[in-house]
Design a protein around this motif. Structure first.
Motif, PDB file in Angstrom:
ATOM      1  N   TYR A 105       0.835  -1.207   0.000  1.00  8.88           N
ATOM      2  CA  TYR A 105       0.000   0.000   0.000  1.00  8.88           C
ATOM      3  C   TYR A 105       0.873   1.262   0.000  1.00  8.88           C
ATOM      4  CZ  TYR A 105      -4.616  -2.136   0.849  1.00  8.88           C
ATOM      5  OH  TYR A 105      -5.808  -2.816   0.746  1.00  8.88           O
ATOM      6  N   GLN A 108       1.995   1.842  -3.347  1.00 11.79           N
ATOM      7  CA  GLN A 108       0.885   2.347  -4.146  1.00 11.79           C
ATOM      8  C   GLN A 108       0.645   3.832  -3.855  1.00 11.79           C
ATOM      9  OE1 GLN A 108      -2.618  -0.298  -4.001  1.00 11.79           O
ATOM     10  NE2 GLN A 108      -1.199  -1.967  -3.578  1.00 11.79           N
ATOM     11  N   ASP A 113       1.061   0.516  -9.091  1.00 10.13           N
ATOM     12  CA  ASP A 113      -0.236  -0.155  -9.043  1.00 10.13           C
ATOM     13  C   ASP A 113      -0.113  -1.409  -8.188  1.00 10.13           C
ATOM     14  OD1 ASP A 113       0.576  -2.402 -10.628  1.00 10.13           O
ATOM     15  OD2 ASP A 113       0.086  -1.346 -12.479  1.00 10.13           O
ATOM     16  N   THR A 114      -1.209  -2.126  -7.990  1.00  8.19           N
ATOM     17  CA  THR A 114      -1.225  -3.245  -7.049  1.00  8.19           C
ATOM     18  C   THR A 114      -0.291  -4.383  -7.482  1.00  8.19           C
ATOM     19  OG1 THR A 114      -2.653  -4.840  -5.913  1.00  8.19           O
ATOM     20  CG2 THR A 114      -3.312  -4.227  -8.133  1.00  8.19           C
ATOM     21  N   ALA A 117       3.466  -3.123  -7.091  1.00  4.87           N
ATOM     22  CA  ALA A 117       3.841  -3.072  -5.674  1.00  4.87           C
ATOM     23  C   ALA A 117       4.216  -4.460  -5.164  1.00  4.87           C
ATOM     24  CB  ALA A 117       2.699  -2.486  -4.857  1.00  4.87           C
ATOM     25  N   TYR A 182      -7.117   0.510  -8.925  1.00  2.82           N
ATOM     26  CA  TYR A 182      -6.949  -0.879  -8.480  1.00  2.82           C
ATOM     27  C   TYR A 182      -7.795  -1.820  -9.337  1.00  2.82           C
ATOM     28  CZ  TYR A 182      -8.132  -4.818  -5.325  1.00  2.82           C
ATOM     29  OH  TYR A 182      -8.394  -6.049  -4.780  1.00  2.82           O
TER      30      TYR A 182
END
Length: 199
Positions: A105, A108, A113-114, A117, A182
């Motif tokens: 997080y 991010q 982006d997810t 990361a 996300y």
């Protein structure tokens, strides 16, 4: 066999009374829960949701994801039908764990982006293992599923385990300005079947 059934109890919720079944994964000391409603016996496919634990979304009302909204929507839908099952798997952060998820997080917050990361932390984009479902399904005597999911990889994983997924039911809910990027990443990089519409 690493999955061991422990016990069952009633779980009253705002949507109705579920049965809660506890399972222990002796290989890694994780505890998993299955929520069921109605009679699961017979050949009729069971309405189902495979939900990976998301403390931030499920319990802390985070808007960074759609997990909490998806869990509540699944419980509501099963209660409406009067028959169904939710497999609540302790695979936080698509399998990387809670503290690593907080690190992801943080990345991010800085623009990743997810998927980027997770990979920056040395993990795959999705580390979840669905093989643990086999013993749970056998214990509950479930042979066929109508699966609430947007994730085709989840359907393939179940098919590879020999589980009969007779129908994939679109399960879009919880879209908001905080999780728009996300969701687009899940669609673009993880292949989730998202239309941008909600039930």
């Amino acid at each position: 066999m690493t999955i061991r059934y422990i016990e069952s109890s009633k779980l009253p919720t705002p949507w109705g009374i579920f049965s809660m079944h506890g399972f222990e994964d002796t290989a890694n000391d994780k505890e998993h829960v299955v929520l069921s409603m109605g009679n699961l016996e017979g050949e009729e496919p069971v309405l189902s949701r495979i939900h990976s634990e998301c403390l931030t979304g499920d319990a802390l009302f985070s808007l960074r994801c759609d997990c909490g909204a998806q869990l509540q929507a699944a419980m509501h839908r099963i209660a409406q039908e009067g028959r169904g099952v939710i497999f609540y798997l302790r695979q936080e952060g698509r399998g990387i764990g809670l503290l690593n998820k907080i690190k992801a997080y943080n990345l991010q917050d800085k623009g990743a982006d997810t998927v980027e990361a997770n990979e920056a932390l040395g993990f795959g984009a999705d580390m979840r293992d669905y093989s643990i479902l086999r013993e749970m399904l056998e214990h509950l005597n479930i042979h066929a599923l109508k699966l609430m999911t947007n994730n085709p990889r989840k359907v393939k994983a179940l098919n590879d385990l020999g589980v009969n997924v007779v129908e994939r039911i679109a399960h879009e809910t919880g879209r908001n300005p905080h999780n728009a990027k996300y969701l687009e990443t899940k669609k673009g990089k993880l292949g989730h079947l998202l239309e941008g519409k909600e039930d």
